[in-house]
Design a protein around this motif. Sequence first.
Motif, short mmCIF file in Angstrom:
data_model
loop_
_atom_site.label_atom_id
_atom_site.label_comp_id
_atom_site.label_asym_id
_atom_site.label_seq_id
_atom_site.Cartn_x
_atom_site.Cartn_y
_atom_site.Cartn_z
N GLY A 56 -4.84 0.91 0.36
CA GLY A 56 -4.43 -0.33 -0.60
C GLY A 56 -5.27 -0.35 -1.58
N ARG A 57 -4.74 -1.31 -2.58
CA ARG A 57 -5.73 -1.59 -3.79
C ARG A 57 -7.15 -2.07 -3.47
NH1 ARG A 57 -3.01 -2.97 -7.58
NH2 ARG A 57 -0.89 -3.11 -6.80
N ASN A 58 -7.26 -3.08 -2.57
CA ASN A 58 -8.35 -3.72 -2.08
C ASN A 58 -8.93 -3.12 -0.94
OD1 ASN A 58 -8.67 -4.98 -4.61
ND2 ASN A 58 -7.03 -6.35 -3.84
N GLY A 59 -8.53 -2.02 -0.32
CA GLY A 59 -8.85 -1.66 1.17
C GLY A 59 -10.16 -1.06 1.24
N ALA A 102 7.22 5.80 6.12
CA ALA A 102 7.85 6.46 4.90
C ALA A 102 8.13 5.43 3.72
CB ALA A 102 9.22 7.02 5.29
N LYS A 103 8.65 4.27 3.96
CA LYS A 103 8.73 3.06 3.02
C LYS A 103 7.60 2.74 2.49
CE LYS A 103 11.24 0.00 1.11
NZ LYS A 103 12.15 0.56 -0.29
N LEU A 104 6.71 2.55 3.19
CA LEU A 104 5.34 1.88 2.44
C LEU A 104 4.79 3.12 1.56
CD1 LEU A 104 3.43 0.06 5.40
CD2 LEU A 104 4.76 -1.04 3.27
N SER A 105 4.86 4.34 1.93
CA SER A 105 4.29 5.52 0.96
C SER A 105 5.20 5.25 -0.20
CB SER A 105 4.40 6.72 1.98
OG SER A 105 3.62 6.77 3.17
N GLN A 106 6.48 5.29 0.25
CA GLN A 106 7.35 5.17 -1.25
C GLN A 106 7.03 4.04 -1.93
OE1 GLN A 106 11.61 4.13 -0.50
NE2 GLN A 106 12.10 6.00 -1.57
N MET A 107 6.74 2.89 -1.53
CA MET A 107 6.47 1.72 -2.28
C MET A 107 5.34 2.11 -3.34
SD MET A 107 7.33 -1.26 0.46
CE MET A 107 6.08 -2.27 -0.55
N VAL A 113 1.55 -1.46 -4.49
CA VAL A 113 0.53 -0.87 -3.57
C VAL A 113 0.23 -2.39 -3.14
CG1 VAL A 113 -1.63 0.17 -3.64
CG2 VAL A 113 -0.05 0.58 -5.25
N LEU A 114 0.20 -2.32 -1.74
CA LEU A 114 -0.47 -3.24 -0.93
C LEU A 114 -1.88 -3.51 -1.12
CD1 LEU A 114 1.18 -2.63 2.59
CD2 LEU A 114 1.81 -4.21 0.98
N ASP A 115 -2.50 -4.77 -0.76
CA ASP A 115 -3.90 -5.00 -0.88
C ASP A 115 -4.65 -3.96 0.17
OD1 ASP A 115 -4.13 -6.82 -3.10
OD2 ASP A 115 -3.55 -8.24 -1.83
N GLU A 274 7.30 -6.72 6.01
CA GLU A 274 7.17 -7.85 5.40
C GLU A 274 5.72 -8.55 5.78
OE1 GLU A 274 8.75 -9.33 2.94
OE2 GLU A 274 9.68 -7.14 2.97
N ALA A 275 5.53 -8.27 6.97
CA ALA A 275 4.14 -8.41 7.55
C ALA A 275 3.02 -7.89 6.97
CB ALA A 275 4.20 -8.43 9.03
N ALA A 276 3.06 -6.55 6.55
CA ALA A 276 2.14 -5.67 5.79
C ALA A 276 1.73 -6.59 4.52
CB ALA A 276 2.19 -4.29 5.88
N LYS A 277 3.06 -7.01 3.80
CA LYS A 277 2.76 -7.46 2.61
C LYS A 277 1.99 -8.54 2.44
CE LYS A 277 7.46 -5.82 0.75
NZ LYS A 277 8.80 -6.32 0.45
N VAL A 278 1.94 -9.54 3.49
CA VAL A 278 1.34 -10.86 3.30
C VAL A 278 -0.31 -10.68 4.27
CG1 VAL A 278 3.38 -12.09 3.27
CG2 VAL A 278 2.39 -11.75 5.40
N PHE A 279 -0.18 -9.76 5.04
CA PHE A 279 -1.45 -9.61 5.76
C PHE A 279 -2.74 -9.91 5.33
CE2 PHE A 279 -4.81 -6.71 7.68
CZ PHE A 279 -5.00 -7.39 8.86
#
Length: 311
Positions: A56-59, A102-107, A113-115, A274-279
């Motif tokens: 993630g960008r802030n991981g 697969a979906k998160l990698s594609q995103m 990019v998730l935080d 969706e949970a990963a997006k807001v976590f």
Amino acid sequence: MSIKHIIEILDLLDDPKVSGPAVAEYLKSYGAENIWVNHLTGEKGSTDFLKVLIPGRNGKTEGKKCPTLGIVGRLGGLGARPQRLGFTSDGDGALTVLAVAAKLSQMRSRGDVLDEDVIITTHICPNAPTRQNESVLFMDAPISSEEANVYEVDPEMDAIFCVDTTKGNRIVNQRGFAISPTVKEGYILRTSEQLLSLMEITTGRLPFVLPLSQQDITPYGNGIFHLNSILQPSVATKAPCVGVAITTATKVPGCATGASHVADLDECARFLIEAAKVFANSPDLFYKAEEYSKLLALYGPLSRFQTFGEK
């Protein structure tokens, strides 16, 4: 949508020769770069444990402090060969989390990019044994649950979704998926209101909750009945864990084939995404820290339920 990935991965996994490296190559085609495969052999066979890290960008991988989300696909095996031919109901947990990977990698490859860092783990076993449970024939695994936790539960995971087929019971009588109350260090905490809301959004229906008994969150191998292995990762971590149970209206044996419902798995995968997006920006997504602290102050730790107890 994740349904494309689910269909592709179902076709990939429904193969007696499927392996961890083959799944890794598939995920790389969608942009996954950090994948580890460990081949393990036990008394009952062998399997490939697979771990995918999506930075993630802030991981933590960027040297920042955003907590890491873990998603674990629990199962005995993808197939019960030679007793049963084809992909088993028990494999739905692995199928779902691999679609999420697969979906998160594609995103990420597209710029969404998730935080937080996300770590996804499961194992690839097309030829697993079976065992009789109280109600239906369950899938067994080539190694013990305790050994599986070593590879499925990464120390960097700060909160964990445990995804598992949970069809061989009469506890949840609806098709789709259910979430459990949060489990942390032997405590069964309240069910997350935020996660219930995400279920309503992604399914368009009222949410289902998987009831837990105290014995369901104790380690396998203690001689006590467990609903299934969905919360076994919780015995190996201090991180809060939520079970994500793929369910049916009728009792379906774990070794049954032809029992995977693509639409249900898509709903489950979308919920996890969706949970990963807001976590990263939802500190109470899994549990309220102040409530847990008060429970500890009033009643003390319950971490003994993460152990085999007194002999």
